[in-house]
Structures are given as structure tokens and as C-alpha cells.
Design a protein around this motif. Structure first.
Motif, PDB file in Angstrom:
ATOM      1  N   TRP A  92      64.321  13.504  57.898  1.00 37.93           N
ATOM      2  CA  TRP A  92      65.647  13.824  57.377  1.00 37.93           C
ATOM      3  C   TRP A  92      66.330  14.996  58.081  1.00 37.93           C
ATOM      4  CZ3 TRP A  92      69.648  11.762  55.476  1.00 37.93           C
ATOM      5  CH2 TRP A  92      70.625  12.508  54.816  1.00 37.93           C
ATOM      6  N   PRO A  93      65.678  16.130  58.280  1.00 35.66           N
ATOM      7  CA  PRO A  93      66.378  17.233  58.968  1.00 35.66           C
ATOM      8  C   PRO A  93      66.824  16.852  60.386  1.00 35.66           C
ATOM      9  CG  PRO A  93      64.390  18.058  57.918  1.00 35.66           C
ATOM     10  CD  PRO A  93      64.345  16.553  57.837  1.00 35.66           C
ATOM     11  N   ASP A  94      65.995  16.110  61.099  1.00 38.69           N
ATOM     12  CA  ASP A  94      66.346  15.685  62.449  1.00 38.69           C
ATOM     13  C   ASP A  94      67.468  14.652  62.441  1.00 38.69           C
ATOM     14  OD1 ASP A  94      64.375  17.347  63.539  1.00 38.69           O
ATOM     15  OD2 ASP A  94      62.854  15.768  63.382  1.00 38.69           O
ATOM     16  N   VAL A  95      67.435  13.758  61.453  1.00 42.63           N
ATOM     17  CA  VAL A  95      68.478  12.730  61.336  1.00 42.63           C
ATOM     18  C   VAL A  95      69.827  13.396  61.057  1.00 42.63           C
ATOM     19  CG1 VAL A  95      69.239  10.708  60.044  1.00 42.63           C
ATOM     20  CG2 VAL A  95      66.821  11.030  60.507  1.00 42.63           C
ATOM     21  N   ARG A  96      69.831  14.386  60.172  1.00 43.61           N
ATOM     22  CA  ARG A  96      71.078  15.103  59.869  1.00 43.61           C
ATOM     23  C   ARG A  96      71.611  15.813  61.104  1.00 43.61           C
ATOM     24  NH1 ARG A  96      71.484  19.129  56.045  1.00 43.61           N
ATOM     25  NH2 ARG A  96      73.606  18.467  55.644  1.00 43.61           N
ATOM     26  N   GLU A  97      70.726  16.414  61.868  1.00 47.95           N
ATOM     27  CA  GLU A  97      71.141  17.107  63.086  1.00 47.95           C
ATOM     28  C   GLU A  97      71.720  16.124  64.096  1.00 47.95           C
ATOM     29  OE1 GLU A  97      72.131  19.853  65.806  1.00 47.95           O
ATOM     30  OE2 GLU A  97      71.480  20.254  63.763  1.00 47.95           O
ATOM     31  N   GLU A  98      71.069  14.981  64.259  1.00 51.54           N
ATOM     32  CA  GLU A  98      71.579  13.968  65.189  1.00 51.54           C
ATOM     33  C   GLU A  98      72.945  13.448  64.735  1.00 51.54           C
ATOM     34  OE1 GLU A  98      70.301   9.665  67.065  1.00 51.54           O
ATOM     35  OE2 GLU A  98      68.750  10.974  66.269  1.00 51.54           O
ATOM     36  N   ALA A  99      73.103  13.240  63.439  1.00 51.15           N
ATOM     37  CA  ALA A  99      74.393  12.780  62.903  1.00 51.15           C
ATOM     38  C   ALA A  99      75.470  13.835  63.128  1.00 51.15           C
ATOM     39  CB  ALA A  99      74.262  12.446  61.423  1.00 51.15           C
ATOM     40  N   ALA A 100      75.115  15.103  62.976  1.00 46.31           N
ATOM     41  CA  ALA A 100      76.077  16.183  63.211  1.00 46.31           C
ATOM     42  C   ALA A 100      76.520  16.206  64.665  1.00 46.31           C
ATOM     43  CB  ALA A 100      75.472  17.530  62.821  1.00 46.31           C
ATOM     44  N   GLN A 101      75.590  15.964  65.571  1.00 50.70           N
ATOM     45  CA  GLN A 101      75.931  15.947  66.993  1.00 50.70           C
ATOM     46  C   GLN A 101      76.779  14.734  67.359  1.00 50.70           C
ATOM     47  OE1 GLN A 101      72.235  16.289  69.148  1.00 50.70           O
ATOM     48  NE2 GLN A 101      71.836  18.336  68.358  1.00 50.70           N
ATOM     49  N   ALA A 102      76.576  13.625  66.637  1.00 49.23           N
ATOM     50  CA  ALA A 102      77.329  12.401  66.928  1.00 49.23           C
ATOM     51  C   ALA A 102      78.699  12.384  66.252  1.00 49.23           C
ATOM     52  CB  ALA A 102      76.519  11.182  66.486  1.00 49.23           C
ATOM     53  N   HIS A 103      78.932  13.334  65.337  1.00 47.67           N
ATOM     54  CA  HIS A 103      80.187  13.359  64.575  1.00 47.67           C
ATOM     55  C   HIS A 103      81.392  13.454  65.511  1.00 47.67           C
ATOM     56  CE1 HIS A 103      82.924  14.166  61.317  1.00 47.67           C
ATOM     57  NE2 HIS A 103      83.354  15.244  61.935  1.00 47.67           N
ATOM     58  N   ASN A 104      82.374  12.600  65.231  1.00 48.49           N
ATOM     59  CA  ASN A 104      83.622  12.630  65.994  1.00 48.49           C
ATOM     60  C   ASN A 104      84.751  12.119  65.101  1.00 48.49           C
ATOM     61  OD1 ASN A 104      83.713   9.743  66.126  1.00 48.49           O
ATOM     62  ND2 ASN A 104      82.256   9.803  67.805  1.00 48.49           N
ATOM     63  N   GLY A 105      85.893  11.961  65.643  1.00 55.24           N
ATOM     64  CA  GLY A 105      87.048  11.511  64.879  1.00 55.24           C
ATOM     65  C   GLY A 105      86.998  10.058  64.445  1.00 55.24           C
ATOM     66  N   ARG A 106      85.945   9.357  64.829  1.00 52.19           N
ATOM     67  CA  ARG A 106      85.839   7.933  64.476  1.00 52.19           C
ATOM     68  C   ARG A 106      84.674   7.657  63.538  1.00 52.19           C
ATOM     69  NH1 ARG A 106      86.235   5.038  70.203  1.00 52.19           N
ATOM     70  NH2 ARG A 106      84.649   3.888  69.095  1.00 52.19           N
ATOM     71  N   THR A 107      84.144   8.692  62.914  1.00 52.98           N
ATOM     72  CA  THR A 107      82.978   8.528  62.049  1.00 52.98           C
ATOM     73  C   THR A 107      83.280   7.608  60.870  1.00 52.98           C
ATOM     74  OG1 THR A 107      82.148  10.691  62.705  1.00 52.98           O
ATOM     75  CG2 THR A 107      81.250   9.761  60.685  1.00 52.98           C
ATOM     76  N   ALA A 108      84.424   7.766  60.229  1.00 53.15           N
ATOM     77  CA  ALA A 108      84.778   6.912  59.092  1.00 53.15           C
ATOM     78  C   ALA A 108      84.867   5.452  59.522  1.00 53.15           C
ATOM     79  CB  ALA A 108      86.088   7.368  58.470  1.00 53.15           C
ATOM     80  N   ALA A 109      85.497   5.189  60.657  1.00 58.45           N
ATOM     81  CA  ALA A 109      85.601   3.820  61.157  1.00 58.45           C
ATOM     82  C   ALA A 109      84.219   3.258  61.471  1.00 58.45           C
ATOM     83  CB  ALA A 109      86.493   3.770  62.392  1.00 58.45           C
ATOM     84  N   TYR A 110      83.347   4.093  62.018  1.00 63.30           N
ATOM     85  CA  TYR A 110      81.977   3.661  62.308  1.00 63.30           C
ATOM     86  C   TYR A 110      81.274   3.228  61.018  1.00 63.30           C
ATOM     87  CZ  TYR A 110      76.964   4.090  63.076  1.00 63.30           C
ATOM     88  OH  TYR A 110      75.610   3.849  63.103  1.00 63.30           O
ATOM     89  N   LEU A 111      81.372   4.062  59.985  1.00 57.27           N
ATOM     90  CA  LEU A 111      80.717   3.737  58.726  1.00 57.27           C
ATOM     91  C   LEU A 111      81.292   2.461  58.111  1.00 57.27           C
ATOM     92  CD1 LEU A 111      80.407   7.280  57.147  1.00 57.27           C
ATOM     93  CD2 LEU A 111      78.510   5.783  57.797  1.00 57.27           C
ATOM     94  N   LEU A 112      82.615   2.341  58.109  1.00 57.51           N
ATOM     95  CA  LEU A 112      83.248   1.154  57.540  1.00 57.51           C
ATOM     96  C   LEU A 112      82.918  -0.109  58.322  1.00 57.51           C
ATOM     97  CD1 LEU A 112      86.687   2.648  56.535  1.00 57.51           C
ATOM     98  CD2 LEU A 112      84.823   1.948  55.014  1.00 57.51           C
ATOM     99  N   GLY A 113      82.526   0.047  59.578  1.00 58.71           N
ATOM    100  CA  GLY A 113      82.162  -1.088  60.404  1.00 58.71           C
ATOM    101  C   GLY A 113      80.734  -1.561  60.215  1.00 58.71           C
ATOM    102  N   LEU A 114      79.952  -0.842  59.432  1.00 61.54           N
ATOM    103  CA  LEU A 114      78.572  -1.265  59.167  1.00 61.54           C
ATOM    104  C   LEU A 114      78.593  -2.288  58.035  1.00 61.54           C
ATOM    105  CD1 LEU A 114      76.703   2.175  59.251  1.00 61.54           C
ATOM    106  CD2 LEU A 114      76.644   0.378  60.993  1.00 61.54           C
ATOM    107  N   PRO A 115      78.271  -3.557  58.331  1.00 61.09           N
ATOM    108  CA  PRO A 115      78.385  -4.607  57.312  1.00 61.09           C
ATOM    109  C   PRO A 115      77.525  -4.363  56.063  1.00 61.09           C
ATOM    110  CG  PRO A 115      77.893  -5.561  59.458  1.00 61.09           C
ATOM    111  CD  PRO A 115      77.822  -4.081  59.597  1.00 61.09           C
ATOM    112  N   LEU A 116      76.411  -3.705  56.205  1.00 60.72           N
ATOM    113  CA  LEU A 116      75.511  -3.475  55.078  1.00 60.72           C
ATOM    114  C   LEU A 116      75.486  -2.008  54.653  1.00 60.72           C
ATOM    115  CD1 LEU A 116      72.548  -5.722  56.279  1.00 60.72           C
ATOM    116  CD2 LEU A 116      74.296  -6.278  54.588  1.00 60.72           C
TER     117      LEU A 116
END
Length: 67
Positions: free
Chosen positions: A19-43
């Protein structure tokens, strides 16, 4: 960022101990398209529910009306 991390955890990309590593990776991947990325995940809902479960939480604990 936590939603992205939960989704990754819930789709079996990581284990709960990561979990701590996953959160860090997600923080590094964060950009202006994060919401669109999440909404694009079918499940997304399933991934989030599974991610919470792996961390010892339940969606039922947070039902509307119980807050």
C-alpha cells in the motif's frame, strides 16, 4: 491519488502490504487526466471494493445514512 492506488490494488496489481508503495506510485503518476483515467476503467467499482477489502475495509461500513 488514493482512488487510483485502490483501483490498482483491487485489480490484483499489488498486495495489501504494498500500500505505501502503491500510493507513492499513484502520486507520481498523478496528472490532469486522472479522473478520465479512473472513469475509463470498466470495472472501477469492483476494483475499489476489492482494494478496500484487501485493506480490511468494507463498502457496507460507509453506506449513505450511516455516516
Amino acid at each position: 491519488m488514493d482512488l487510483v492506488a485502490l483501483a490498482w490494488l483491487g485489480r490484483d496489481d499489488y498486495d495489501a502490504g504494498d500500500w505505501p508503495d502503491v500510493r507513492e506510485e499513484a502520486a507520481q503518476a498523478h496528472n490532469g487526466r486522472t479522473a478520465a483515467y479512473l472513469l475509463g476503467l470498466p470495472l472501477l467499482g469492483d476494483f475499489l471494493e476489492e482494494g478496500l477489502s484487501l485493506l480490511g475495509y468494507s463498502c457496507e461500513e460507509y453506506e449513505i445514512g450511516r455516516l
